[in-house]
Design a protein around this motif. Structure first.
Motif: not given
Length: 182
Positions: A75-77, A82-87, A101-103, A118-120
């Protein structure tokens, strides 16, 4: 893309590494539809120019089991971005990598783990507004559910220049997901 002899993805490799695998006779089989044509120098004796066509997807006959079937990608920034599509997965704002930011969906102070589920990715405003609360406590909804990518998904996230045949091959290995939150 390098596969093990059983057809599981191992890693992205540079064309120079692929050439070395061809010349050391370690290619078990090829699966791509696209060829990368390399041209070398001319033979001093014949004047013929050397040429090698390497496949975009190659399986090797070595012990390339770098990734086990159930390996969890780090799990890297960058991979999260990329997983979240830059959103921002709360408001949908398009983020630059530098502003993401990682939330933690369930805050770490409330026992939430630092793991894929647990992170987005989030913008600063949503991260600040949610603060040390769960989305429910903050009155916020996730636009998509966080998930742990498998190896095929991780390889798709890790390469920005995937050829069409490589993408199609990896998509067959990636689970179909409905990421929309309820």
């Amino acid at each position: 893309m390098k596969l093990d002899a059983g057809g599981l993805p191992v890693e992205w490799i540079e064309w120079q590494q692929a050439v070395s695998l061809y010349f050391t006779d370690k290619i078990a089989w090829e699966a791509g539809t696209e060829k990368i044509r390399l041209r070398g120098g001319r033979s001093r004796e014949t004047g013929v120019r050397s040429e090698l066509a390497i496949d975009s997807i190659i399986a090797v006959r070595d012990r390339s089991h770098r990734f086990a079937r159930n390996l969890v990608p780090a799990l890297t920034r960058r991979e999260l971005f990329h997983r979240d599509g830059g959103l921002c997965l709360y408001c949908g704002t398009r983020l630059t990598f530098g502003h993401m930011q990682i939330e933690h969906v369930v805050p770490r102070s409330k026992g939430g783990p630092h793991c894929w589920q647990n992170v987005v990715s989030t913008c600063e405003a949503c991260n600040r507004f949610k603060d040390d609360r769960t989305p429910e406590q903050a009155g916020m909804n996730l636009l998509a559910l966080p998930y742990e990518p498998n190896l095929a998904e991780w390889l798709m996230l890790a390469n920005r220049r995937i050829l069409a045949d490589q993408q199609a091959f990896l998509e067959r290995l990636a689970p179909k997901r409905d990421r929309m939150s309820a």
